[in-house]
Scaffold this motif. Structure first.
Motif, PDB file in Angstrom:
ATOM      1  N   GLY A 117       0.784  -1.234   0.000  1.00 31.48           N
ATOM      2  CA  GLY A 117       0.000   0.000   0.000  1.00 31.48           C
ATOM      3  C   GLY A 117       0.806   1.268   0.000  1.00 31.48           C
ATOM      4  N   SER A 118       2.047   1.182  -0.440  1.00 31.06           N
ATOM      5  CA  SER A 118       2.900   2.370  -0.449  1.00 31.06           C
ATOM      6  C   SER A 118       3.291   2.740  -1.880  1.00 31.06           C
ATOM      7  N   SER A 119       3.965   3.892  -2.027  1.00 29.93           N
ATOM      8  CA  SER A 119       4.342   4.387  -3.346  1.00 29.93           C
ATOM      9  C   SER A 119       5.853   4.540  -3.458  1.00 29.93           C
ATOM     10  N   ILE A 120       6.367   4.330  -4.664  1.00 30.84           N
ATOM     11  CA  ILE A 120       7.811   4.491  -4.907  1.00 30.84           C
ATOM     12  C   ILE A 120       8.077   5.520  -6.001  1.00 30.84           C
ATOM     13  N   GLU A 121       7.056   6.275  -6.350  1.00 34.32           N
ATOM     14  CA  GLU A 121       7.168   7.217  -7.474  1.00 34.32           C
ATOM     15  C   GLU A 121       8.321   8.202  -7.327  1.00 34.32           C
ATOM     16  N   LYS A 122       8.570   8.660  -6.107  1.00 37.86           N
ATOM     17  CA  LYS A 122       9.592   9.689  -5.887  1.00 37.86           C
ATOM     18  C   LYS A 122      11.007   9.127  -5.802  1.00 37.86           C
ATOM     19  N   TYR A 123      11.142   7.815  -5.809  1.00 37.57           N
ATOM     20  CA  TYR A 123      12.447   7.212  -5.531  1.00 37.57           C
ATOM     21  C   TYR A 123      13.008   6.453  -6.733  1.00 37.57           C
ATOM     22  N   GLY A 124      14.284   6.693  -7.009  1.00 37.09           N
ATOM     23  CA  GLY A 124      14.941   6.034  -8.123  1.00 37.09           C
ATOM     24  C   GLY A 124      15.551   4.705  -7.725  1.00 37.09           C
ATOM     25  N   ASP A 125      16.152   4.044  -8.706  1.00 40.67           N
ATOM     26  CA  ASP A 125      16.742   2.726  -8.487  1.00 40.67           C
ATOM     27  C   ASP A 125      17.828   2.752  -7.418  1.00 40.67           C
ATOM     28  N   SER A 126      18.625   3.826  -7.375  1.00 40.25           N
ATOM     29  CA  SER A 126      19.744   3.898  -6.432  1.00 40.25           C
ATOM     30  C   SER A 126      19.268   3.849  -4.982  1.00 40.25           C
ATOM     31  N   THR A 127      18.142   4.507  -4.704  1.00 38.25           N
ATOM     32  CA  THR A 127      17.586   4.483  -3.347  1.00 38.25           C
ATOM     33  C   THR A 127      17.065   3.093  -3.010  1.00 38.25           C
ATOM     34  N   LEU A 128      16.285   2.517  -3.910  1.00 35.70           N
ATOM     35  CA  LEU A 128      15.704   1.196  -3.659  1.00 35.70           C
ATOM     36  C   LEU A 128      16.789   0.136  -3.512  1.00 35.70           C
ATOM     37  N   LEU A 129      17.847   0.276  -4.285  1.00 37.82           N
ATOM     38  CA  LEU A 129      18.930  -0.709  -4.264  1.00 37.82           C
ATOM     39  C   LEU A 129      19.615  -0.754  -2.897  1.00 37.82           C
ATOM     40  N   ARG A 130      19.672   0.391  -2.215  1.00 41.09           N
ATOM     41  CA  ARG A 130      20.272   0.399  -0.879  1.00 41.09           C
ATOM     42  C   ARG A 130      19.504  -0.519   0.067  1.00 41.09           C
ATOM     43  N   PHE A 131      18.177  -0.482  -0.039  1.00 41.93           N
ATOM     44  CA  PHE A 131      17.354  -1.328   0.820  1.00 41.93           C
ATOM     45  C   PHE A 131      17.493  -2.800   0.432  1.00 41.93           C
ATOM     46  N   LEU A 132      17.622  -3.057  -0.844  1.00 45.95           N
ATOM     47  CA  LEU A 132      17.822  -4.435  -1.307  1.00 45.95           C
ATOM     48  C   LEU A 132      19.144  -5.001  -0.787  1.00 45.95           C
ATOM     49  N   ILE A 133      20.198  -4.213  -0.898  1.00 42.81           N
ATOM     50  CA  ILE A 133      21.515  -4.665  -0.430  1.00 42.81           C
ATOM     51  C   ILE A 133      21.476  -4.922   1.076  1.00 42.81           C
ATOM     52  N   ALA A 134      20.785  -4.041   1.791  1.00 44.04           N
ATOM     53  CA  ALA A 134      20.690  -4.180   3.251  1.00 44.04           C
ATOM     54  C   ALA A 134      19.920  -5.421   3.660  1.00 44.04           C
ATOM     55  N   ARG A 135      19.107  -5.931   2.764  1.00 45.47           N
ATOM     56  CA  ARG A 135      18.323  -7.134   3.049  1.00 45.47           C
ATOM     57  C   ARG A 135      18.715  -8.287   2.123  1.00 45.47           C
ATOM     58  N   SER A 136      20.004  -8.333   1.805  1.00 43.97           N
ATOM     59  CA  SER A 136      20.598  -9.455   1.048  1.00 43.97           C
ATOM     60  C   SER A 136      19.863  -9.744  -0.248  1.00 43.97           C
ATOM     61  N   MET A 137      19.395  -8.672  -0.924  1.00 43.76           N
ATOM     62  CA  MET A 137      18.717  -8.746  -2.224  1.00 43.76           C
ATOM     63  C   MET A 137      17.397  -9.518  -2.171  1.00 43.76           C
ATOM     64  N   ASP A 138      16.784  -9.560  -0.992  1.00 44.92           N
ATOM     65  CA  ASP A 138      15.466 -10.189  -0.847  1.00 44.92           C
ATOM     66  C   ASP A 138      14.402  -9.112  -1.071  1.00 44.92           C
ATOM     67  N   PRO A 139      13.670  -9.151  -2.197  1.00 42.78           N
ATOM     68  CA  PRO A 139      12.714  -8.087  -2.550  1.00 42.78           C
ATOM     69  C   PRO A 139      11.628  -7.852  -1.508  1.00 42.78           C
ATOM     70  N   GLU A 140      11.082  -8.910  -0.937  1.00 42.68           N
ATOM     71  CA  GLU A 140      10.003  -8.757   0.033  1.00 42.68           C
ATOM     72  C   GLU A 140      10.491  -8.127   1.335  1.00 42.68           C
ATOM     73  N   LYS A 141      11.654  -8.572   1.813  1.00 45.18           N
ATOM     74  CA  LYS A 141      12.222  -7.994   3.039  1.00 45.18           C
ATOM     75  C   LYS A 141      12.636  -6.545   2.806  1.00 45.18           C
ATOM     76  N   ALA A 142      13.185  -6.280   1.619  1.00 47.08           N
ATOM     77  CA  ALA A 142      13.590  -4.908   1.280  1.00 47.08           C
ATOM     78  C   ALA A 142      12.373  -3.993   1.196  1.00 47.08           C
ATOM     79  N   ALA A 143      11.291  -4.497   0.614  1.00 51.36           N
ATOM     80  CA  ALA A 143      10.057  -3.713   0.491  1.00 51.36           C
ATOM     81  C   ALA A 143       9.490  -3.388   1.870  1.00 51.36           C
ATOM     82  N   LYS A 144       9.510  -4.364   2.763  1.00 51.58           N
ATOM     83  CA  LYS A 144       9.013  -4.145   4.125  1.00 51.58           C
ATOM     84  C   LYS A 144       9.852  -3.097   4.843  1.00 51.58           C
ATOM     85  N   MET A 145      11.170  -3.195   4.679  1.00 51.18           N
ATOM     86  CA  MET A 145      12.072  -2.224   5.308  1.00 51.18           C
ATOM     87  C   MET A 145      11.835  -0.826   4.744  1.00 51.18           C
ATOM     88  N   PHE A 146      11.643  -0.740   3.439  1.00 49.88           N
ATOM     89  CA  PHE A 146      11.424   0.536   2.756  1.00 49.88           C
ATOM     90  C   PHE A 146      10.137   1.200   3.238  1.00 49.88           C
TER      91      PHE A 146
END
Length: 243
Positions: A20-49
């Motif tokens: 239920g959230s939006s990512i419109e304002k954020y580019g790949d570089s921002t999202l990638l930080r969360f992915l790296i922090a969660r060992s490239m697990d998309p669901e865990k990264a999304a929850k953290m984000f």
């Protein structure tokens, strides 16, 4: 960008939308930080984000913490913000001998955000890319027991790990006295493996040489082997950020 990263980013975007959230304002570089922090697990990264977005909206509703909100913490002039290192990272210095445990924990938490936001923003060249990092220097020279603040250190690291993923390039700890070793051992218990790997306790000539080389003499204050002057955090004026 690698194919596996592109796939993970696509999956993360879908997971963020499902939450239920939006990512419109954020580019790949921002999202990638969360992915790296969660060992490239998309669901865990999304929850953290999404948790980060909710925290940011409630704790930093204006988008920044003003000097006025943290004036008591700024009074001791214990934080310094230098120019960029040779790798383009802003260098933030903490003089622990000027710090005393805060009686106002809410203000201290706001101070942590103020420091991190301003340090990271000082590396923007017109606008934020999203992958900017910082170098921290924790100087323990001349500290006494009254300066020791394990709770404050833990809070700083917890904020870094939960709300500023992959923002820390390196943390150098200088002049650690013997009595502080047990304090650091306790604080280290709260560090994620990726964070702990970025901490360097400088304790000999070789490590000092590497430290000076990584930060750069032009940017490092004279007392640490460089050629620059210390610049108090509140004296740094940032350029306006482009939309």
């Amino acid at each position: 960008m690698e194919k596996t990263q592109e796939i993970a980013l696509t999956q993360m975007r879908k997971s963020v939308q499902k939450l239920g959230s939006s990512i419109e304002k954020y580019g790949d570089s921002t999202l990638l930080r969360f992915l790296i922090a969660r060992s490239m697990d998309p669901e865990k990264a999304a929850k953290m984000f999404v948790q980060w977005q909710k925290w940011r909206a409630s704790f930093v509703p204006n988008g920044f913490i003003s000097d006025f909100e943290v004036k008591d913490e700024l009074e001791n002039r214990k934080i310094f913000l230098q120019d960029l290192s040779k790798d383009g990272y802003p260098v933030m210095i903490i003089k622990a001998s000027k710090h005393f445990p805060s009686k106002d924990q809410l203000q201290f938490k706001k101070f942590v955000v103020h420091i991190l936001d301003k340090t990271i923003a000082s590396s923007f060249r017109g606008r934020e890319i999203g992958n900017e990092k910082l170098i921290g220097i924790l100087d323990l020279q001349q500290i006494s027991y009254k300066n020791v603040d394990a709770r404050g250190l833990i809070t700083g690291f917890q904020f870094l790990q939960a709300y500023y993923p992959e923002r820390l390039a390196k943390l150098f700890i200088l002049n650690m006295p013997r009595f502080f070793v047990s304090v650091w051992r306790m604080v280290s218990y709260f560090l994620e493996k990726a964070t702990a790997e970025k901490v360097v306790i400088v304790s000999n000539e070789d490590e000092t040489r590497d430290f000076i080389k990584e930060v750069g003499e032009e940017n490092l204050p004279e007392e640490y082997g460089g050629r620059a002057k210390l610049v108090p955090l509140q004296d740094v004026v940032l350029a306006p950020i482009e939309d």
